[in-house]
Design an enzyme around this catalytic site. Structure first.
Site, PDB file in Angstrom:
ATOM      1  N   GLU A  27     -20.925-115.502 -77.761  1.00 13.27           N
ATOM      2  CA  GLU A  27     -20.620-116.752 -78.454  1.00 13.27           C
ATOM      3  C   GLU A  27     -20.371-117.892 -77.464  1.00 13.27           C
ATOM      4  O   GLU A  27     -20.687-119.048 -77.746  1.00 13.27           O
ATOM      5  CB  GLU A  27     -19.399-116.575 -79.360  1.00 13.27           C
ATOM      6  CG  GLU A  27     -19.616-115.659 -80.545  1.00 13.27           C
ATOM      7  CD  GLU A  27     -20.461-116.294 -81.632  1.00 13.27           C
ATOM      8  OE1 GLU A  27     -20.424-117.526 -81.777  1.00 13.27           O
ATOM      9  OE2 GLU A  27     -21.180-115.544 -82.318  1.00 13.27           O
TER      10      GLU A  27
ATOM     11  N   HIS B 250      -5.879-102.308 -76.451  1.00 14.04           N
ATOM     12  CA  HIS B 250      -5.665-100.980 -75.882  1.00 14.04           C
ATOM     13  C   HIS B 250      -6.159-100.897 -74.444  1.00 14.04           C
ATOM     14  O   HIS B 250      -5.536-100.255 -73.595  1.00 14.04           O
ATOM     15  CB  HIS B 250      -6.355 -99.907 -76.730  1.00 14.04           C
ATOM     16  CG  HIS B 250      -5.997 -98.524 -76.297  1.00 14.04           C
ATOM     17  ND1 HIS B 250      -6.757 -97.807 -75.398  1.00 14.04           N
ATOM     18  CD2 HIS B 250      -4.926 -97.749 -76.609  1.00 14.04           C
ATOM     19  CE1 HIS B 250      -6.193 -96.633 -75.189  1.00 14.04           C
ATOM     20  NE2 HIS B 250      -5.078 -96.564 -75.900  1.00 14.04           N
TER      21      HIS B 250
ATOM     22  N   LYS C 196       3.244 -97.958 -71.209  1.00 10.98           N
ATOM     23  CA  LYS C 196       2.323 -99.087 -71.026  1.00 10.98           C
ATOM     24  C   LYS C 196       3.068-100.404 -70.813  1.00 10.98           C
ATOM     25  O   LYS C 196       2.495-101.382 -70.348  1.00 10.98           O
ATOM     26  CB  LYS C 196       1.390 -99.196 -72.234  1.00 10.98           C
ATOM     27  CG  LYS C 196       0.501 -97.965 -72.406  1.00 10.98           C
ATOM     28  CD  LYS C 196      -0.268 -98.001 -73.720  1.00 10.98           C
ATOM     29  CE  LYS C 196      -1.090 -96.727 -73.906  1.00 10.98           C
ATOM     30  NZ  LYS C 196      -1.792 -96.717 -75.215  1.00 10.98           N
TER      31      LYS C 196
END
Length: 386
Positions: free
Chosen positions: A140, A291, A332
């Site tokens: 895009e 993720h 994380k």
């Protein structure tokens, strides 16, 4: 209804008790709930700073501003030198200039929308260090260089649009000719990449392909032109899931043999996180971009600073809806971090967020000097494809 009101009015309340508990005093260190006072002259700075004490998602936005400003302001010189530190990291000048590594992730709709220009600003001035996006977030950007998308409505009839060769993205519309232009533009680039693969032994990866496209577009209105100029790696683990993949599919018949190796990129991406002295993440949306960034930060036992902006809810167990605290459980995000999630659609939040962080702290620099310094430091770890 009148009879009901009469019964209530005649209730004997003398025997009623309320299950109340004598309250403990509220912690006076907590800020009072306070909104803006529009009796005063409108002041944009005061208005935006008032979000912190607004409550609900207004407070979340205020906390996100604070979290990003921590990323921006941190320098290695803020920390004590640990025993056994490498000599390079002991040099005072080097420590004073080593910043937090900032990972920016966004879904393709951010590039489809006007958020693209904000992302371009961040890349043009090298305010972020690593980008992760989806396939649509790549194509895009390039299509918009030649073909303008337009603001329309959510309720346009799909069948009518299809017969007119118009595609709808929410309340935006994009004509089919942008995608045919993209195919015509990308196919010869893939031919040249295949030639370099055969003659020079170049092994392409998604990030190398995106870097090459940023070089070839050669237009400062492109996000990925600036990523190429400033050596900001752009990772797209789902590079085939969109128009780029469609063109690669066609190319595999017209001129077969091009190889795109994703293992290079997982090594590159995870190493970016593993060797960061400080790590901050800003993620607009969810899914694979969220993720991929958080999993890379697992390699360093968690990000130090984190801001999520999305509308995902945790009740369905999806990663998109997962809260920062869930990421803490996986390693994380660091256990002593103060991550923030803003439950909101990102085009509402991003302009406000950047205005009070990156844009507010921005000081024009000698970019060529900065690029050279960054390139020299980065070449110690990674080999960049021209």
């Amino acid at each position: 209804m009148e009879a009901l009101y009469a019964d209530v009015a005649n209730l004997d309340t003398t025997s009623m008790t309320f299950a109340t508990v004598n309250p403990e005093p509220l912690d006076e260190r907590l800020p009072p709930v306070q909104g803006p006072d529009f009796n005063e002259k409108v002041d944009l700075e005061k208005l935006l700073s008032s979000y912190l004490n607004m409550g609900f998602q207004g407070t979340a936005l205020g906390l996100a501003v604070e979290e990003i400003n921590k990323m921006i302001k941190w320098r290695l010189s803020d920390e004590p030198i640990p025993d056994g530190e490498a000599d390079m990291y002991k040099d005072p000048e080097y420590r004073a200039n080593l910043r937090c590594k900032i990972f920016l992730g966004y879904t393709s709709n951010m590039i489809s929308s006007g958020a693209r220009e904000i992302i371009k600003f961040l890349c043009e001035h090298h305010m972020v260090d690593v980008i992760v996006t989806t396939c649509g977030g790549i194509e895009e950007d390039f299509i918009k260089i030649k073909h303008t998308s337009r603001v329309s409505r959510y309720d346009l009839d799909g069948k009518t649009l299809r017969l007119k060769g118009i595609n709808r993205i929410g309340n935006l519309v994009v004509a089919n000719d942008g995608y045919t232009w993209f195919e015509d533009w990308l196919l010869p680039i893939l031919d040249q990449m295949l030639l370099e693969q055969k003659e020079n032994g170049v092994i392409w990866s998604p990030s190398k392909m995106i870097r090459r496209m940023g070089k070839e577009i050669d237009d400062p209105n492109s996000v990925y032109y600036w990523c190429y100029k400033n050596n900001i790696p752009v990772f797209c683990p789902a590079l085939t899931d969109g128009a780029v993949g469609d063109v690669m599919y066609l190319h595999s018949f017209k001129n077969p043999g091009l190889v795109c190796d994703i293992i290079q990129d997982i090594r590159y991406m995870n190493t970016e996180a593993a060797f960061a002295k400080r790590s901050g993440v800003i993620i607009l949306g969810g899914g694979v971009v969220k993720h991929h960034i958080m999993n890379a930060n697992l390699m360093r036992n968690g990000a130090d600073y984190s801001v999520y902006v999305n509308t995902g809810q945790p009740f369905d167990g999806s990663d998109s809806g997962a809260t920062p605290d869930e990421a803490v459980s996986w390693g994380k995000i660091k256990i002593d971090a103060e991550p923030v999630k803003v439950y909101a659609e990102a085009t509402l939040i991003l302009p406000l967020l950047v205005s009070q962080t990156f844009a507010k702290n921005w000081v024009p620099k000698d970019l060529e000097k900065e690029r050279k310094k960054f390139q020299e430091a980065k070449e110690d770890l990674f080999e960049l494809t021209p």
